[in-house]
Every structure is written in C-alpha cells, then in structure tokens.
Motif scaffolding. Structure first.
Motif, PDB file in Angstrom:
ATOM      1  N   ARG A  51       0.819  -1.210   0.000  1.00  0.00           N
ATOM      2  CA  ARG A  51       0.000   0.000   0.000  1.00  0.00           C
ATOM      3  C   ARG A  51       0.853   1.261   0.000  1.00  0.00           C
ATOM      4  O   ARG A  51       0.416   2.308  -0.457  1.00  0.00           O
ATOM      5  CB  ARG A  51      -0.921  -0.001   1.213  1.00  0.00           C
ATOM      6  CG  ARG A  51      -1.900  -1.171   1.238  1.00  0.00           C
ATOM      7  CD  ARG A  51      -2.608  -1.268   2.566  1.00  0.00           C
ATOM      8  NE  ARG A  51      -3.491  -2.428   2.633  1.00  0.00           N
ATOM      9  CZ  ARG A  51      -4.039  -2.867   3.756  1.00  0.00           C
ATOM     10  NH1 ARG A  51      -3.813  -2.239   4.888  1.00  0.00           N
ATOM     11  NH2 ARG A  51      -4.823  -3.932   3.739  1.00  0.00           N
ATOM     12  N   ASP A  52       2.068   1.161   0.558  1.00  0.00           N
ATOM     13  CA  ASP A  52       2.960   2.316   0.628  1.00  0.00           C
ATOM     14  C   ASP A  52       4.086   2.244  -0.399  1.00  0.00           C
ATOM     15  O   ASP A  52       4.999   3.064  -0.378  1.00  0.00           O
ATOM     16  CB  ASP A  52       3.557   2.412   2.039  1.00  0.00           C
ATOM     17  CG  ASP A  52       2.493   2.641   3.098  1.00  0.00           C
ATOM     18  OD1 ASP A  52       2.084   3.798   3.264  1.00  0.00           O
ATOM     19  OD2 ASP A  52       2.061   1.672   3.744  1.00  0.00           O
ATOM     20  N   SER A  57       5.132   8.870  -0.921  1.00  0.00           N
ATOM     21  CA  SER A  57       3.692   9.139  -0.932  1.00  0.00           C
ATOM     22  C   SER A  57       3.269   9.261   0.525  1.00  0.00           C
ATOM     23  O   SER A  57       3.756   8.516   1.376  1.00  0.00           O
ATOM     24  CB  SER A  57       2.921   8.024  -1.642  1.00  0.00           C
ATOM     25  OG  SER A  57       3.137   6.775  -1.020  1.00  0.00           O
ATOM     26  N   PRO A 110       1.241   9.279   4.181  1.00  0.00           N
ATOM     27  CA  PRO A 110       0.433   8.246   4.856  1.00  0.00           C
ATOM     28  C   PRO A 110      -1.028   8.324   4.447  1.00  0.00           C
ATOM     29  O   PRO A 110      -1.533   9.391   4.045  1.00  0.00           O
ATOM     30  CB  PRO A 110       0.605   8.603   6.337  1.00  0.00           C
ATOM     31  CG  PRO A 110       1.907   9.329   6.410  1.00  0.00           C
ATOM     32  CD  PRO A 110       1.991  10.100   5.128  1.00  0.00           C
ATOM     33  N   ARG A 111      -1.701   7.208   4.556  1.00  0.00           N
ATOM     34  CA  ARG A 111      -3.091   7.119   4.135  1.00  0.00           C
ATOM     35  C   ARG A 111      -3.936   8.201   4.814  1.00  0.00           C
ATOM     36  O   ARG A 111      -3.868   8.406   6.020  1.00  0.00           O
ATOM     37  CB  ARG A 111      -3.651   5.738   4.482  1.00  0.00           C
ATOM     38  CG  ARG A 111      -5.048   5.492   3.949  1.00  0.00           C
ATOM     39  CD  ARG A 111      -5.485   4.096   4.239  1.00  0.00           C
ATOM     40  NE  ARG A 111      -4.572   3.120   3.672  1.00  0.00           N
ATOM     41  CZ  ARG A 111      -4.689   1.814   3.859  1.00  0.00           C
ATOM     42  NH1 ARG A 111      -5.665   1.339   4.604  1.00  0.00           N
ATOM     43  NH2 ARG A 111      -3.827   0.981   3.318  1.00  0.00           N
ATOM     44  N   GLY A 112      -4.719   8.911   4.034  1.00  0.00           N
ATOM     45  CA  GLY A 112      -5.583   9.950   4.570  1.00  0.00           C
ATOM     46  C   GLY A 112      -4.966  11.333   4.590  1.00  0.00           C
ATOM     47  O   GLY A 112      -5.650  12.318   4.905  1.00  0.00           O
ATOM     48  N   ASN A 135      -2.820  12.532   1.855  1.00  0.00           N
ATOM     49  CA  ASN A 135      -2.502  13.062   0.527  1.00  0.00           C
ATOM     50  C   ASN A 135      -3.405  14.243   0.195  1.00  0.00           C
ATOM     51  O   ASN A 135      -4.632  14.168   0.306  1.00  0.00           O
ATOM     52  CB  ASN A 135      -2.663  11.968  -0.527  1.00  0.00           C
ATOM     53  CG  ASN A 135      -2.183  12.422  -1.893  1.00  0.00           C
ATOM     54  OD1 ASN A 135      -1.030  12.807  -2.044  1.00  0.00           O
ATOM     55  ND2 ASN A 135      -3.070  12.386  -2.880  1.00  0.00           N
TER      56      ASN A 135
END
Length: 216
Positions: free
Chosen positions: A104-105, A161, A163-165, A167
C-alpha cells in the motif's frame, strides 16, 4: 615474543568478528521485544521475521533478508526509517505505526537498510520527545494552526507518498531544526518548494496540495 603477540591480536580480532556476526539479525520466530521493530517476510505479520531494537541500525540488511520485508510491527515507543538502498541511501520513508501490507505504501520487498528510533530518547541526536515530536524534523497537520490529525518525520526522513488519509490534506507545518521540501506529486515529482520555519496556514497553491515530502 612478537609472534605470540601477533597470534593473540589475530585471535582478538577473530573474536570481535564472531561477536559482531552473532549480533546480526536472522530470520526466525524469537519472542517479540517490548520495544523495537519487527520485520516480517509475509503480509499481515506472517512468516519468518527479525527484530531490531531502538538505537540500532542495519546499514546492510543481511543476505537472504534484503528486499524481502512485506510487513512491519512496531512495539513500545519504536519508530523506523527504511531506505531503498544500503548505507541509508536512496528513497526513504518513516513509519510510526504497524504496516500490515507494505504494498500500500510502495515498499513491499524494497527495504535494504533501516534505522530504528525510540521517540522517548531518540537515535543519535535526532530524538523524539514524549509527545511524539522529533527534536529535529517536521510535523504535518491536517488543519491550519497546527491542529487536527498529524504525523511527524525526523530529519533525514521522507515520504514518496504520504500516509493514508493525508494526501492533499496538509494545511500547516511545524519545523524543528530542519528544512522541508514539499512536492506536488508523488515520488518527489512535479512542482516543489522549500520551507525553513513554521507555517501556520498553507494558504494559496500549497494548501491541501502536497503528495510527497523530504525532511533534511
């Protein structure tokens, strides 16, 4: 006498080498430490793994482990910075919580060197305080005025990129003894700008427009 001294010296060097080698992590299933980072061969913390304690680094992930890590578990106060190449070179990312699937990362089977930090005491001169704020680094906030959800990165860390949430969701940045370069796109691409001090409100083009960062 000289010959005897030489033999003793050779023996001492050999012993030191053996001790250093035994300190290298190995794939296994040892008990998880209370404080440290454990690196698993499979997703969801499955398969073989090795663990590294805070204050330690691996400039070269040992043979058979290089580019084989698929998930990371952080225990206690541990944080980890991972690098694409050996000797802490190449692109890097800093993780502050468990990562069950590094795909995912963009880091699945990509780690060649790493540093494990303790946010209460840090690693070298780049420690963390008890609030999880690096003494040298930057923190990125979802809302203006340093409010809302946030994540922090020590000096030397980066995110290809966010962390999730996060961007295109950063509205303010706190900087502590470091410099920050912001990028419009992932993988350090697109338009960029550099900041050297706190920004309480990223008005204009850069508010909610950041996709990758470097802290140096």
């Amino acid at each position: 006498m000289a010959t005897r001294t030489l033999i003793v010296a050779i023996g001492f060097v050999s012993l030191c080498g053996a001790t250093a080698a035994s300190a290298q992590p190995r794939w296994g299933g040892e008990r998880l430490p209370r404080n440290g980072a454990c690196f698993f061969e499979d997703r969801d913390f499955g398969g073989r793994y090795f663990c590294v304690r805070p204050g330690e680094d691996l400039r070269h992930v040992p043979s058979g482990m290089n580019d084989r890590v698929s998930s990371i578990r952080l225990l206690g106060w541990a944080e980890v910075t991972v690098f694409k190449d050996s000797d802490m070179r190449g692109r890097s990312a800093h993780f502050t919580r468990d990562v069950a699937d590094l795909r995912r990362d963009g880091w699945n089977d990509q780690i060649s060197s790493l540093v494990v930090w303790d946010r209460t005491g840090g690693y070298g001169n780049d420690g963390w305080d008890r609030e999880g704020i690096p003494r040298a680094g930057a923190c990125f906030y979802e809302d203006a005025g340093f409010r809302g959800r946030h994540f922090c990165v020590p000096r030397g860390g980066s995110y290809t990129s966010l962390p999730r949430g996060f961007n295109d969701r950063i509205s303010s940045i706190r900087v502590m003894g470091a410099d920050v370069r912001l990028f419009r796109d992932r993988d350090f691409r697109g338009r960029s700008t550099e900041i050297h001090r706190d920004v309480a409100d990223l008005r204009g083009d850069w508010r909610d427009s950041i996709s990758s960062i470097r802290v140096f």
